[in-house]
Design a protein around this motif. Structure first.
Motif, short mmCIF file in Angstrom:
data_model
loop_
_atom_site.label_atom_id
_atom_site.label_comp_id
_atom_site.label_asym_id
_atom_site.label_seq_id
_atom_site.Cartn_x
_atom_site.Cartn_y
_atom_site.Cartn_z
N ALA A 7 4.67 3.12 2.12
CA ALA A 7 5.23 2.45 1.11
C ALA A 7 4.39 1.70 -0.10
O ALA A 7 4.65 1.21 -1.02
CB ALA A 7 5.90 1.30 1.85
N ASP A 8 3.07 2.13 0.01
CA ASP A 8 1.97 1.40 -0.73
C ASP A 8 2.50 2.25 -2.27
O ASP A 8 2.44 3.34 -2.12
CB ASP A 8 0.61 1.78 -0.41
N GLY A 9 2.35 1.54 -3.23
CA GLY A 9 2.56 2.10 -4.44
C GLY A 9 4.06 2.19 -4.78
O GLY A 9 4.51 2.55 -5.95
N CYS A 10 4.93 1.42 -3.85
CA CYS A 10 6.56 1.73 -4.23
C CYS A 10 6.67 1.01 -5.59
O CYS A 10 6.14 -0.17 -5.70
CB CYS A 10 7.15 1.22 -3.00
N LEU A 11 7.44 1.42 -6.33
CA LEU A 11 7.74 0.73 -7.57
C LEU A 11 9.05 0.09 -7.67
O LEU A 11 9.58 -0.58 -8.49
CB LEU A 11 8.16 1.99 -8.53
#
Ligand code: SF4
Length: 92
Positions: free
Chosen positions: A57-61
């Motif tokens: 989920a890192d970087g989820c916008l």
């Protein structure tokens, strides 16, 4: 400016150990879940060698696409990141 250049200007603060999206355990992914490996604009979803779908989920916008497609079907659990974490949009 290209959208990739704009996106590059955003910053992401990882809430370590507390991912805000979780995929429920499955042996075979639903069509919607599988589709997320192509639809997520941040590339958070990927199929592993066992054919299951995993998320980083890192970087989820926080675009909400996976929430719309996969939450009501019970494929995922989706929450906004805790305050101060997640994507920090730069406007302008
Ligand atoms: Fe990807 Fe959007 Fe789902 Fe975040 S909310 S994981 S960016 S599809």
């Amino acid at each position: 400016t290209r959208v990739e250049e704009k996106l590059y200007q955003n910053r992401y603060l990882v809430d370590a150990g507390r991912p805000h999206i979780k995929i429920n355990a499955h042996t075979k992914p639903s069509d919607n879940l599988l589709a997320m490996t192509k639809l997520c604009p941040a590339g958070c979803y990927a199929e592993n060698s066992a054919g299951q779908v995993e998320i980083t989920a890192d970087g989820c916008l926080e675009c909400g696409t996976c929430r719309i497609l996969c939450e009501s079907s019970g494929d995922i659990v989706w929450n906004y990141p805790r305050g101060g974490y997640g994507v920090l949009f730069k406007f302008g």
